[in-house]
Design an enzyme around this catalytic site. Structure first.
Site, short mmCIF file in Angstrom:
data_model
loop_
_atom_site.label_atom_id
_atom_site.label_comp_id
_atom_site.label_asym_id
_atom_site.label_seq_id
_atom_site.Cartn_x
_atom_site.Cartn_y
_atom_site.Cartn_z
N ILE A 170 -4.80 3.72 -1.81
CA ILE A 170 -3.67 2.98 -1.26
C ILE A 170 -4.00 1.49 -1.18
O ILE A 170 -3.15 0.64 -1.43
CB ILE A 170 -3.32 3.50 0.15
CG1 ILE A 170 -3.28 5.04 0.16
CG2 ILE A 170 -2.02 2.91 0.64
CD1 ILE A 170 -2.38 5.65 -0.90
N GLU A 171 -5.22 1.18 -0.82
CA GLU A 171 -5.61 -0.22 -0.61
C GLU A 171 -5.70 -1.00 -1.92
O GLU A 171 -5.19 -2.11 -2.02
CB GLU A 171 -6.95 -0.28 0.11
CG GLU A 171 -6.87 0.05 1.59
CD GLU A 171 -6.17 -1.04 2.38
OE1 GLU A 171 -6.01 -2.15 1.86
OE2 GLU A 171 -5.77 -0.77 3.52
#
Length: 533
Positions: A170-171
């Site tokens: 996600i990051e």
């Protein structure tokens, strides 16, 4: 037969112990394989048959942890919904010895799922989004191959939920070189200030926000801290994205309004509102890839890399050659090294693919005492132009700019550390105080100085600006006027005129103390920065 019977009896007794009630925020955890988190029929095949993701377990194997998650937790005012102490943490499947070893790293991650599922429409929406982009999922998963084993090992050592191993999806899409528009960097996306708070060095020669080992250590430290602050993993993740102060203020607003304090009940920016659902979506797919018609790459459950000590300064290109790996592959495991040379005093070890680590050691030994580094560090004694610095160190201005990332129209400030060619006669490696703390400080070659000019008869703001070759809009803003405003003859008008940086420092007639302080641009009204780690 007696041995097998004893083993089965022991396993049954330990399973019974694990099933005992525990007062924990994880006591009612659902795995992603639970039928409660059923995907929408529009995307999924009918009558799915998910396979169990949790193996039988035995006694827990606690590991060392900087923040003990089993210690009593008393939530500070406004930080938890029920204000009750956490008496214990539920046992995770990954924290216990499985009767059968994991088939691969994905199986190992599934066994360690320990967060409550986020069962919301937004989580389902994000799941469908990822499922509809199999090529994107495949690229991210392939990039994770180099790093997942180490992250899972660290999570298990700290007794943390294995879902957190999926957070770099996600990051940064598992890209350790990723940089956000807000200047967050690395696989775990640390902002510069937060990185320094967690001992991530950022200097001219390396940026530990990108370092695989150091950034993972810092990210898990930070997540543990946030979990102990909020007592809830969803709130901790929201704080990792939005900032702990922002989450606490949102909770305080809800409390004042008599509203709930759960993650799903807080008002937050869209980026944070989508953040945890994205992680839940990836968790869903990893839990049941066949069910979601997604193929995960085969990633074995063993280390991808090994650490190798560096005792002498060495060029990145030579290190890659001695390890018999491509330079791009070397940088993928050592993304914190941002220059063409590795300084041993600041970077005492590198990561190499497991088999290539032994190859590197053997080739390095055969290299003997031959020169390893063609680059070194040099500190500018005074403020100087890039051209002047290049002459002093014996290289071209273009090469000095490229190697050190110096943009046009900038001066090098005194004390700056630069990477420069290493002379054949130079035998000494870069000292630790330079390798560990060297910074490149730049200043504009041309600065703007506040001044006043007198308007001529019949002039307007626009015509005066044209006479001085300035923007009419800027002159109007500096004088709180409009470009079409008429000026009186002799009226003083504030302007910011460009002057060479050195002339600005000297001031008129050498009167340095009397010279007004130069600035790169006129003062502007500050705008509040969006809270973010």
């Amino acid at each position: 037969m007696k041995t097998i019977a004893c083993f089965l009896l022991l396993g049954a007794s330990l399973l019974a112990g694990c099933a005992a009630p525990m007062g924990s925020v994880r006591a009612n955890v659902n795995t992603a394989a639970s039928s409660d988190a059923m995907p929408s029929p529009a995307v999924m095949p009918a009558d799915p048959k998910p396979t169990p993701t949790t193996a039988p377990v035995s006694a827990p194997t606690p590991g060392p942890s900087r923040f003990s998650l089993s210690a009593p937790y008393l939530a500070p005012p406004g930080s938890a919904a029920d204000m009750r102490p956490i008496e214990a943490v539920a046992l995770r499947a990954s924290a216990v010895a499985a009767l059968e070893p994991p088939a691969d790293i994905w199986d190992r991650i599934r066994r360690g799922f320990a967060m409550p599922d986020l069962e919301t429409d937004l989580a389902q929406d994000r799941t469908e989004w990822y499922v509809s982009r199999p090529d994107y999922m495949q690229r991210m998963a392939e990039r994770s191959r180099k790093y997942l084993f180490h992250i899972v090992e660290e999570l298990e050592r700290r007794n943390m939920p294995s879902e957190l191993a999926l957070l770099p999806f996600i990051e940064s899409a598992f890209n350790p070189q990723a940089v956000s528009h807000a200047k967050a960097a690395g696989m775990w996306q640390f902002m510069p200030a937060t990185g320094r708070d967690f001992d991530l060095k950022q200097n001219m020669f390396r940026d530990d926000r990108r370092d695989v080992l150091e950034s993972t250590r810092a990210a898990l430290d930070y997540l543990q801290k946030l979990y102990r602050l909020f007592g809830d993993w969803h709130l901790a993740l929201a704080a990792y994205n939005w900032g702990e102060g922002s989450v606490m203020r949102a909770m305080a607003r809800n409390r004042s309004a008599g509203m709930g304090l759960r993650y799903t009940e807080l008002r937050m920016p869209d980026e944070t509102r989508y953040y945890v659902p994205k992680l839940q979506a990836v968790k869903n797919i990893v839990a049941r890839p066949d069910y979601y018609r997604t193929r995960l790459p085969d990633i074995p459950n063993h280390p991808f890399f090994d650490t190798v000590d560096i005792t002498r300064d060495i060029d990145v290109a030579l290190a890659a050659r001695l390890a018999e790996v491509a330079v791009d592959d070397f940088r993928a495991l050592n993304p914190s090294v941002n220059r063409p040379v590795i300084l041993a005093a600041g970077t005492p070890q590198v990561l190499l693919p497991w088999d290539n680590a032994a190859v590197f050691k053997q080739n390095l030994a055969q290299h003997g005492n031959a020169r390893l580094a063609s680059w070194t560090a040099w500190q500018a004694p005074v403020n100087m132009t890039v051209a002047e610095a290049a002459r002093r160190v014996g290289t071209s201005e273009a090469q000095l700019r490229e190697v050190n990332g110096i943009p046009p129209r900038m001066l090098i400030k005194a004390g700056s550390a630069l990477v420069v060619p290493r002379k054949e006669s130079q035998e000494q490696d870069v000292a630790s105080h330079v390798a560990d703390n060297g910074q490149l400080a730049l200043a504009p070659e041309v600065v703007l100085r506040r001044s006043t000019v007198k308007a001529r008869k019949g002039e307007t703001v626009a015509s005066l600006a044209a006479r001085l070759r300035l923007s009419a809009t800027s002159v109007a803003e500096w004088n709180r006027s409009s470009p079409s405003a008429a000026l009186k003859a002799g009226q003083a008008v504030v302007v910011y005129l460009p002057v060479p940086a050195r002339a600005a420092a000297r001031g008129p007639a050498g009167a340095r103390k009397a010279a007004p302080a130069p600035t790169r641009r006129p003062p502007a009204r500050p705008t509040p920065a969006r809270p973010r780690r």
